[in-house]
Design a protein around this motif. Structure first.
Motif, mmCIF file in Angstrom:
data_model
loop_
_atom_site.group_PDB
_atom_site.id
_atom_site.type_symbol
_atom_site.label_atom_id
_atom_site.label_comp_id
_atom_site.label_asym_id
_atom_site.label_seq_id
_atom_site.Cartn_x
_atom_site.Cartn_y
_atom_site.Cartn_z
ATOM 1 N N HIS A 117 0.697 -1.339 0.163
ATOM 2 C CA HIS A 117 0.022 -0.063 -0.074
ATOM 3 C C HIS A 117 0.780 1.158 -0.074
ATOM 4 C CE1 HIS A 117 -4.496 0.946 0.909
ATOM 5 N NE2 HIS A 117 -4.068 1.490 -0.214
ATOM 6 N N GLN A 138 -11.271 4.004 0.036
ATOM 7 C CA GLN A 138 -10.283 3.071 0.711
ATOM 8 C C GLN A 138 -10.894 2.005 1.418
ATOM 9 O OE1 GLN A 138 -7.304 4.684 3.409
ATOM 10 N NE2 GLN A 138 -6.315 2.891 3.666
ATOM 11 N N ASP A 140 -10.088 -1.047 3.479
ATOM 12 C CA ASP A 140 -8.806 -1.647 4.159
ATOM 13 C C ASP A 140 -9.235 -2.167 5.675
ATOM 14 O OD1 ASP A 140 -5.840 -1.761 5.264
ATOM 15 O OD2 ASP A 140 -5.454 -0.106 3.891
ATOM 16 N N ASP A 144 -4.007 3.260 7.840
ATOM 17 C CA ASP A 144 -2.772 3.643 7.297
ATOM 18 C C ASP A 144 -2.488 4.989 7.344
ATOM 19 O OD1 ASP A 144 -2.622 0.982 6.190
ATOM 20 O OD2 ASP A 144 -3.402 1.412 4.380
ATOM 21 N N HIS A 156 4.083 0.956 4.242
ATOM 22 C CA HIS A 156 2.661 0.628 3.600
ATOM 23 C C HIS A 156 1.798 1.162 4.831
ATOM 24 C CE1 HIS A 156 2.195 -3.836 5.341
ATOM 25 N NE2 HIS A 156 3.077 -3.065 6.133
ATOM 26 N N ASP A 232 -7.214 -2.059 -0.703
ATOM 27 C CA ASP A 232 -6.043 -3.027 0.034
ATOM 28 C C ASP A 232 -7.012 -4.305 0.438
ATOM 29 O OD1 ASP A 232 -4.887 -4.258 2.062
ATOM 30 O OD2 ASP A 232 -4.042 -2.485 2.933
#
Ligand code: MN
Ligand code: MN
Length: 311
Positions: A117, A138, A140, A144, A156, A232
């Protein structure tokens, strides 16, 4: 239909390999980013572009869920892999940004298959130059938004924070889906709150009303500007996507992931990436097959968008 799907050299979705886009009327370029120098736990995402190309040979043209014939609306090519330096993150970032800029200059949009990522940051640098501040959607397990690890600012777990600091995104225009713990400490949520990042955690995700409200908020934010989709694969439960570097149990199913992407129908998609597939940890190609299916959904959204070609 001339040769069987298991024959010939594998390209993304069996598309023509066209590395030089100049002079070609291309709407979308698929790019591999074989880089995992930003991983903090299990490595291996550098092998994902090849695995997703292999898994994507079953891809077809018509998407019945969104009622769109993708390749009748869009001219899509496999533009090959971006040249990375496996032991130098900054050189790799520069190459990614430059290559996506070439795609934009040719009048096309880019979908990148990573890679870990960390590649989101150079992707967004290029997208910002072309489209200005976009809305980030996003998927995930993680936000992040870490500051650093072992003194390193680029890996990442940090691209969203770096993108805000560089003025590429507004926190209030970031929408994260699938977030779940555990965290190191409650402080980790402070930055997300300060920046007003919108989060649909897995408990809220399971409440259909809250899920619908969240997607309505994305639509409102994206009424006047394009979105960028960053997927992700660890947003999906490891029971469905085991081939990943930082797995967290308690995530969405493959079907829920596809349905969520389809909910973005009608929005203007400036670009997308699919990251964190680590084929060595995969079983029966579960994760790569999901990855290939997600890329097809991204293309379907682009085909449906009112402005499929760059302005
Ligand atoms: Mn993650
Ligand atoms: Mn991530």
């Amino acid at each position: 239909m001339k040769s069987p799907r298991f024959g010939d050299l594998a390209t993304f979705n069996r598309l023509p390999y066209v590395p030089d886009l100049k002079g070609n009327d291309v709407s979308v370029a698929l790019l591999g980013v074989p880089f995992d120098g930003g991983t903090t736990y299990r490595p291996g995402a550098r092998f994902a572009p090849r695995a997703v190309r292999d898994a994507s040979v079953l891809c077809r043209n018509y998407n019945p869920n969104l009622d769109v014939s993708v390749y009748e609306s869009l001219n899509v090519v496999d533009a090959g892999d971006i040249t990375v330096n496996p032991i130098n993150l900054q050189i790799t970032f520069k190459n990614i940004e430059e290559r996506i800029r070439e795609v934009h200059e040719a009048g096309a949009r880019a979908i990148c298959v990573g890679g870990d990522h960390s590649i989101l940051l150079p992707d967004l640098r290029a997208v910002h130059r072309r489209f200005g501040k976009v809305v980030l959607v996003q998927f995930d397990a993680h936000t992040d938004t870490a500051d650093s690890a072992w003194g390193e600012k680029y890996h990442h777990g940090t691209p969203v924070r770096r993108a805000i600091e560089e003025g590429l995104l507004n926190g209030s225009e970031i929408f994260q889906i699938g977030i779940r713990g555990p965290l190191t400490s409650p402080d980790q949520e402070e930055y997300v709150r300060e920046q007003k990042i919108n989060i649909l955690d897995m408990d809220a995700f399971c409440d259909p009303k809250k899920r619908d409200q969240f997607f309505n908020r994305i639509r409102n934010a994206a009424a006047k500007k394009p979105i960028y989709i960053s997927f992700d694969v660890d947003g999906v439960d490891p029971a469905f996507a085991p081939g990943t570097g930082t797995p967290v149990v308690g995530g969405m199913t493959s079907l829920e992931a596809l349905q969520c992407v389809r909910k973005l129908k009608g929005l203007d998609v400036a670009g997308a990436n699919l990251v964190e597939i680590s084929p060595a940890y995969d079983h029966a190609e579960l994760t790569s097959l999901l990855g290939a299916a997600l890329v097809f959904e991204f293309l379907s959204l682009m085909a449906l968008s009112k402005k499929p070609k760059a302005k």
